[in-house]
Design a protein around this motif. Structure first.
Motif, mmCIF file in Angstrom:
data_model
loop_
_atom_site.group_PDB
_atom_site.id
_atom_site.type_symbol
_atom_site.label_atom_id
_atom_site.label_comp_id
_atom_site.label_asym_id
_atom_site.label_seq_id
_atom_site.Cartn_x
_atom_site.Cartn_y
_atom_site.Cartn_z
ATOM 1 N N ARG A 17 107.737 14.787 -5.148
ATOM 2 C CA ARG A 17 108.758 15.830 -5.177
ATOM 3 C C ARG A 17 108.118 17.145 -4.772
ATOM 4 O O ARG A 17 106.901 17.260 -4.717
ATOM 5 C CB ARG A 17 109.374 15.956 -6.559
ATOM 6 N N VAL A 18 108.953 18.138 -4.529
ATOM 7 C CA VAL A 18 108.485 19.485 -4.233
ATOM 8 C C VAL A 18 108.760 20.334 -5.471
ATOM 9 O O VAL A 18 109.851 20.298 -6.021
ATOM 10 C CB VAL A 18 109.202 20.074 -3.003
ATOM 11 N N THR A 19 107.746 21.070 -5.910
ATOM 12 C CA THR A 19 107.853 21.874 -7.114
ATOM 13 C C THR A 19 107.515 23.324 -6.807
ATOM 14 O O THR A 19 106.545 23.589 -6.089
ATOM 15 C CB THR A 19 106.886 21.342 -8.203
ATOM 16 N N SER A 20 108.291 24.241 -7.353
ATOM 17 C CA SER A 20 107.992 25.667 -7.198
ATOM 18 C C SER A 20 106.682 25.997 -7.882
ATOM 19 O O SER A 20 106.401 25.510 -8.972
ATOM 20 C CB SER A 20 109.096 26.520 -7.822
ATOM 21 N N SER A 92 114.297 23.044 -2.407
ATOM 22 C CA SER A 92 112.969 23.654 -2.558
ATOM 23 C C SER A 92 112.727 24.728 -1.513
ATOM 24 O O SER A 92 112.075 25.733 -1.792
ATOM 25 C CB SER A 92 111.885 22.586 -2.479
ATOM 26 N N ARG A 93 113.231 24.545 -0.356
ATOM 27 C CA ARG A 93 113.046 25.526 0.728
ATOM 28 C C ARG A 93 113.756 26.834 0.398
ATOM 29 O O ARG A 93 113.350 27.898 0.832
ATOM 30 C CB ARG A 93 113.572 24.939 2.039
ATOM 31 N N LEU A 94 114.811 26.763 -0.408
ATOM 32 C CA LEU A 94 115.567 27.954 -0.778
ATOM 33 C C LEU A 94 114.885 28.758 -1.884
ATOM 34 O O LEU A 94 115.268 29.882 -2.152
ATOM 35 C CB LEU A 94 116.976 27.552 -1.237
ATOM 36 N N HIS A 95 113.884 28.176 -2.541
ATOM 37 C CA HIS A 95 113.226 28.821 -3.674
ATOM 38 C C HIS A 95 111.958 29.572 -3.287
ATOM 39 O O HIS A 95 111.183 29.939 -4.152
ATOM 40 C CB HIS A 95 112.883 27.794 -4.751
ATOM 41 N N GLY A 96 111.720 29.743 -2.023
ATOM 42 C CA GLY A 96 110.514 30.470 -1.639
ATOM 43 C C GLY A 96 109.578 29.620 -0.827
ATOM 44 O O GLY A 96 110.008 28.892 0.053
ATOM 45 N N ARG A 97 108.308 29.693 -1.157
ATOM 46 C CA ARG A 97 107.286 29.010 -0.380
ATOM 47 C C ARG A 97 106.821 27.747 -1.085
ATOM 48 O O ARG A 97 105.907 27.781 -1.911
ATOM 49 C CB ARG A 97 106.118 29.944 -0.142
ATOM 50 N N PRO A 98 107.413 26.623 -0.752
ATOM 51 C CA PRO A 98 106.968 25.368 -1.366
ATOM 52 C C PRO A 98 105.641 24.917 -0.754
ATOM 53 O O PRO A 98 105.258 25.364 0.325
ATOM 54 C CB PRO A 98 108.092 24.389 -1.024
ATOM 55 N N ARG A 99 104.971 24.044 -1.456
ATOM 56 C CA ARG A 99 103.724 23.479 -0.926
ATOM 57 C C ARG A 99 104.049 22.537 0.225
ATOM 58 O O ARG A 99 104.818 21.582 0.067
ATOM 59 C CB ARG A 99 103.005 22.696 -2.013
ATOM 60 N N ALA A 100 103.425 22.787 1.353
ATOM 61 C CA ALA A 100 103.648 21.943 2.533
ATOM 62 C C ALA A 100 103.243 20.502 2.253
ATOM 63 O O ALA A 100 103.897 19.563 2.710
ATOM 64 C CB ALA A 100 102.886 22.496 3.731
ATOM 65 N N SER A 101 102.178 20.309 1.481
ATOM 66 C CA SER A 101 101.711 18.953 1.188
ATOM 67 C C SER A 101 102.755 18.166 0.399
ATOM 68 O O SER A 101 102.939 16.967 0.626
ATOM 69 C CB SER A 101 100.389 18.991 0.416
#
Length: 132
Positions: A17-20, A92-101
């Motif tokens: 998953r992508v986490t802030s 996640s893209r709407l919350h700022g800078r997510p981890r690319a990995s």
């Protein structure tokens, strides 16, 4: 979508998953806010076969558990793990800078486990083809 009160320990957090990511100062402010006011915004979860899977709000769920909160309001939608991954990627893209990995891992899971190509991922997430 329905609101439901659950024990945060009963909310499953998928490994992929992508986490802030929060800077230490912001994280401390967040923790103090939860301690003083509780979790102000319900995490978004998808229910699949009776299991609640977090789409958006991992930090809120984990902080509720850490602080010993036993009742957490969540926003529940019906869906599948595939829906969790797609919506997590889009939000996640709407919350700022997510981890690319982490974004790469989610895109890879959608491609390999759900046979989604870049056009399908783009259509469902709103991310550009170049980004994907």
């Amino acid at each position: 979508m329905k609101l439901r009160t659950v024990n945060p320990k009963d909310v499953f957090i998928p490994e992929v998953r992508v986490t802030s990511v929060m800077e230490p100062e912001l994280l401390e402010m967040f923790r103090q806010s939860v301690a003083q006011m509780g979790v102000a915004q319900p995490p978004l979860v998808i229910e699949e076969d009776g299991r609640l899977i977090v789409v958006d709000g991992r930090n809120r769920v984990e902080e509720a558990v850490r602080q010993g909160i036993h009742r957490l309001t969540v926003a529940v939608k019906e869906g599948t793990l595939r829906d969790v991954l797609v919506q997590n990627l889009a939000l996640s893209r709407l919350h700022g800078r997510p981890r690319a990995s982490e974004m790469r891992l989610v895109i890879e899971a959608l491609a390999t486990e759900y046979q989604m190509d870049s056009d399908a991922i783009r259509a469902e997430t709103g991310l550009s083809r170049d980004y994907i």
